[in-house]
Design a protein around this motif. Structure first.
Motif, PDB file in Angstrom:
ATOM      1  N   LEU A  54     -93.062  22.866 -11.447  1.00  0.00           N
ATOM      2  CA  LEU A  54     -92.099  22.249 -12.210  1.00  0.00           C
ATOM      3  C   LEU A  54     -92.545  21.183 -13.011  1.00  0.00           C
ATOM      4  CD1 LEU A  54     -89.232  22.538  -9.528  1.00  0.00           C
ATOM      5  CD2 LEU A  54     -89.694  24.188 -11.364  1.00  0.00           C
ATOM      6  N   ALA A  55     -93.861  20.823 -13.189  1.00  0.00           N
ATOM      7  CA  ALA A  55     -94.304  19.564 -13.585  1.00  0.00           C
ATOM      8  C   ALA A  55     -93.852  19.565 -15.230  1.00  0.00           C
ATOM      9  CB  ALA A  55     -95.620  19.335 -13.512  1.00  0.00           C
ATOM     10  N   ASN A  56     -93.601  20.704 -15.970  1.00  0.00           N
ATOM     11  CA  ASN A  56     -93.388  20.774 -17.302  1.00  0.00           C
ATOM     12  C   ASN A  56     -92.267  21.536 -17.688  1.00  0.00           C
ATOM     13  OD1 ASN A  56     -94.979  19.748 -19.556  1.00  0.00           O
ATOM     14  ND2 ASN A  56     -96.586  20.637 -19.052  1.00  0.00           N
ATOM     15  N   CYS A  57     -90.902  21.213 -16.892  1.00  0.00           N
ATOM     16  CA  CYS A  57     -89.976  22.181 -17.242  1.00  0.00           C
ATOM     17  C   CYS A  57     -88.907  21.954 -18.081  1.00  0.00           C
ATOM     18  CB  CYS A  57     -89.440  22.389 -15.518  1.00  0.00           C
ATOM     19  SG  CYS A  57     -88.912  20.974 -14.909  1.00  0.00           S
ATOM     20  N   SER A  58     -89.264  21.018 -18.878  1.00  0.00           N
ATOM     21  CA  SER A  58     -88.098  20.626 -19.704  1.00  0.00           C
ATOM     22  C   SER A  58     -87.439  21.674 -20.463  1.00  0.00           C
ATOM     23  CB  SER A  58     -88.547  19.579 -20.615  1.00  0.00           C
ATOM     24  OG  SER A  58     -89.497  20.055 -21.445  1.00  0.00           O
ATOM     25  N   ASN A  59     -87.971  22.849 -20.683  1.00  0.00           N
ATOM     26  CA  ASN A  59     -87.389  24.021 -21.342  1.00  0.00           C
ATOM     27  C   ASN A  59     -86.686  24.850 -20.451  1.00  0.00           C
ATOM     28  OD1 ASN A  59     -87.439  23.397 -24.163  1.00  0.00           O
ATOM     29  ND2 ASN A  59     -89.648  23.486 -24.024  1.00  0.00           N
ATOM     30  N   LEU A  60     -86.888  24.929 -19.082  1.00  0.00           N
ATOM     31  CA  LEU A  60     -86.508  25.933 -18.235  1.00  0.00           C
ATOM     32  C   LEU A  60     -85.157  25.737 -18.044  1.00  0.00           C
ATOM     33  CD1 LEU A  60     -88.166  27.646 -16.571  1.00  0.00           C
ATOM     34  CD2 LEU A  60     -87.942  25.964 -14.710  1.00  0.00           C
ATOM     35  N   GLU A  61     -84.382  27.016 -18.197  1.00  0.00           N
ATOM     36  CA  GLU A  61     -82.874  27.327 -18.273  1.00  0.00           C
ATOM     37  C   GLU A  61     -82.616  28.057 -16.841  1.00  0.00           C
ATOM     38  OE1 GLU A  61     -82.144  29.276 -21.623  1.00  0.00           O
ATOM     39  OE2 GLU A  61     -83.031  27.783 -22.926  1.00  0.00           O
ATOM     40  N   LEU A  62     -83.408  28.889 -16.327  1.00  0.00           N
ATOM     41  CA  LEU A  62     -83.346  29.686 -15.475  1.00  0.00           C
ATOM     42  C   LEU A  62     -84.564  29.594 -14.058  1.00  0.00           C
ATOM     43  CD1 LEU A  62     -81.510  32.991 -14.901  1.00  0.00           C
ATOM     44  CD2 LEU A  62     -83.813  32.730 -13.759  1.00  0.00           C
ATOM     45  N   LEU A  63     -84.263  29.111 -13.154  1.00  0.00           N
ATOM     46  CA  LEU A  63     -85.420  29.119 -12.014  1.00  0.00           C
ATOM     47  C   LEU A  63     -84.909  29.768 -10.816  1.00  0.00           C
ATOM     48  CD1 LEU A  63     -88.128  28.094 -10.894  1.00  0.00           C
ATOM     49  CD2 LEU A  63     -86.723  25.958  -9.997  1.00  0.00           C
ATOM     50  N   ASP A  64     -85.371  30.962 -10.404  1.00  0.00           N
ATOM     51  CA  ASP A  64     -84.881  31.742  -9.281  1.00  0.00           C
ATOM     52  C   ASP A  64     -86.405  32.016  -8.506  1.00  0.00           C
ATOM     53  OD1 ASP A  64     -84.212  33.578  -7.568  1.00  0.00           O
ATOM     54  OD2 ASP A  64     -83.033  34.923  -8.885  1.00  0.00           O
ATOM     55  N   LEU A  65     -86.411  31.325  -7.183  1.00  0.00           N
ATOM     56  CA  LEU A  65     -87.567  31.500  -6.426  1.00  0.00           C
ATOM     57  C   LEU A  65     -87.019  31.967  -5.212  1.00  0.00           C
ATOM     58  CD1 LEU A  65     -89.519  28.241  -7.095  1.00  0.00           C
ATOM     59  CD2 LEU A  65     -89.818  30.390  -8.325  1.00  0.00           C
ATOM     60  N   SER A  66     -85.637  32.556  -5.166  1.00  0.00           N
ATOM     61  CA  SER A  66     -85.049  33.101  -3.985  1.00  0.00           C
ATOM     62  C   SER A  66     -85.790  34.099  -3.402  1.00  0.00           C
ATOM     63  CB  SER A  66     -83.377  33.325  -4.123  1.00  0.00           C
ATOM     64  OG  SER A  66     -83.486  34.509  -5.088  1.00  0.00           O
TER      65      SER A  66
END
Ligand SMILES: *[C@@H]1O[C@H](CO)[C@@H](O)[C@H](O)[C@H]1NC(C)=O
Ligand SMILES: *[C@@H]1O[C@H](CO)[C@@H](O)[C@H](O)[C@H]1NC(C)=O
Ligand SMILES: *[C@@H]1O[C@H](CO)[C@@H](O)[C@H](O)[C@H]1NC(C)=O
Ligand SMILES: *[C@@H]1O[C@H](CO)[C@@H](O)[C@H](O)[C@H]1NC(C)=O
Ligand SMILES: *[C@@H]1O[C@H](CO)[C@@H](O)[C@H](O)[C@H]1NC(C)=O
Ligand SMILES: *[C@@H]1O[C@H](CO)[C@@H](O)[C@H](O)[C@H]1NC(C)=O
Ligand SMILES: *[C@@H]1O[C@H](CO)[C@@H](O)[C@H](O)[C@H]1NC(C)=O
Ligand SMILES: *[C@@H]1O[C@H](CO)[C@@H](O)[C@H](O)[C@H]1NC(C)=O
Ligand SMILES: *[C@@H]1O[C@H](CO)[C@@H](O)[C@H](O)[C@H]1NC(C)=O
Length: 305
Positions: free
Chosen positions: A139-151
């Protein structure tokens, strides 16, 4: 326009002489990264990746999409649901134009590859695999991330503090892993969050007050951690958009705020069962006209309904 165009042409002309040395050969870099990724896949019984061979341009390989502007750069890799197994090659971290990475519903094992250089990533879905280890620099460079699904993986360790840098995150799903530690307070910085699913882990401590800063939140799912303790923070009553509040199967305690039904009028799903809540069941619950599921079983409520 014309002035701009001629400036562009001049600039382009001026740089063309150094282009060969200045611009790396992305075509081969992305193709090499994809081939490395394929090499780490040990099981592909449906031969889903049979198109991943040199006789076909890699932008046409199954699940691969390239940028229309930079025709050679891979912007999307979606190979979900293909029955693949193996590890995730670190070469994924070299596909620096990726916006969408969806490897869901396969059986990838091993640790998360370093994705810290993928600063364009918007959707990251690794749901329902067998991934292990910690969520480190993913997640170090996640400023554009809208959806994170590691479930639905086997991830361990704590929820990384770097999460606070994912300021555009709308959907966060880390549920059904083996995560420990507390829910980070800095989650309150992520004001675009709509959906938060952290249930079915081993998270401890209390629900942070800062949750109440997530004014747009629709779903809050913290059920099945077993040991979340303390009360429902008063700030949760500020989440007036909330549709789903599921805190079941924890060790939460205290009385429910008497005005909960008036403050959270949009709830459709309220699950508080298997906790240690006590006191009266607030009459205001009767004001939530759209409520469809109400779970209060296995607590210490008293008095009249
Ligand atoms: C390459 O992919 C094409 C399309 O799937 C397939 O017809 C061909 O047999 C593949 N070639 C090799 C060498 O695997
Ligand atoms: C990936 O492809 C599957 C199957 O086509 C699709 O259902 C899914 O929405 C895609 N994922 C993303 C993030 O677009
Ligand atoms: C990433 O790309 C760089 C430069 O092309 C290369 O040296 C490095 O080995 C690649 N890393 C991986 C893990 O493929
Ligand atoms: C999880 O992935 C497996 C394939 O590895 C699939 O059979 C199963 O339906 C998926 N489960 C969910 C809930 O999507
Ligand atoms: C996934 O892989 C692991 C380890 O190889 C194995 O134990 C497990 O049964 C696999 N799961 C599925 C759904 O195939
Ligand atoms: C973020 O991505 C950029 C570009 O890929 C890279 O240069 C930088 O080192 C990355 N930052 C971190 C903290 O990994
Ligand atoms: C968040 O991003 C900033 C700037 O890129 C960086 O200095 C900081 O270390 C990051 N925070 C975490 C917790 O990773
Ligand atoms: C709820 O929001 C209001 C307005 O922003 C704020 O003044 C108040 O402190 C919040 N209540 C709690 C309990 O956080
Ligand atoms: C239910 O809502 C009505 C109308 O807003 C209000 O007057 C009443 O006090 C509420 N009842 C409870 C028990 O909160």
């Amino acid at each position: 326009m014309l002035v701009l165009l001629s400036l562009l042409l001049i600039a382009h002309g001026a740089s063309s002489s150094i282009r060969c040395s200045a611009i790396p050969n992305y075509e081969s870099t992305d193709m090499i990264s994809l081939l490395d990724f394929k090499r780490a896949i040990t099981k592909d019984t449906r031969r889903a990746l049979r198109s991943w061979n040199a006789s076909i341009p890699y932008c046409q390989w199954e699940g691969v999409m390239c940028s229309l502007r930079h025709l050679t750069r891979v912007t999307e890799l979606n190979i979900s649901d293909l029955g693949l197994a193996g590890t995730l090659s670190p070469s994924l971290g070299n596909l620096t134009f990726l916006k969408i990475l969806d490897l869901s519903n396969n059986n990838f094992t091993g640790e998360l590859p370093p994705l810290n250089r993928l600063h364009r990533l918007q959707l990251l879905l690794l749901r329902n695999n067998s991934l292990q280890g910690m969520i480190r620099d993913t997640l170090a460079n996640c400023s554009n991330l809208e959806l994170l699904d590691l479930s639905s993986n086997l991830l361990v360790g704590e929820i990384p503090l770097a999460l606070a840098n994912c300021s555009n995150l709308e959907w966060l799903d880390l549920s059904s892993n083996l995560l420990v530690g507390e829910i980070p307070r800095n989650i309150g910085f992520l004001s675009n969050l709509l959906f938060v699913y952290l249930g079915h882990n081993h998270l401890t401590g209390s629900i942070p007050d800062e949750i109440g800063l997530l004014r747009n939140l629709l779903d809050l799912f913290l059920a099945g951690n077993g040991r979340l303790s303390g009360g429902i923070p008063p700030s949760v009553l500020n989440l007036s958009s909330l549709v789903v509040l599921d805190l079941g199967n924890n060790m939460l305690e205290g009385a429910l705020p008497s005005n909960i039904g008036d403050m959270l009028p949009n709830l459709k799903w309220l699950e508080l069962d298997y906790n240690k809540f006590e006191g009266h069941i607030p009459a205001s619950l009767g004001n939530i006209s759209g409520l469809r599921t109400l779970g209060l079983s296995f607590n210490n409520f008293i008095g009249q309904l």
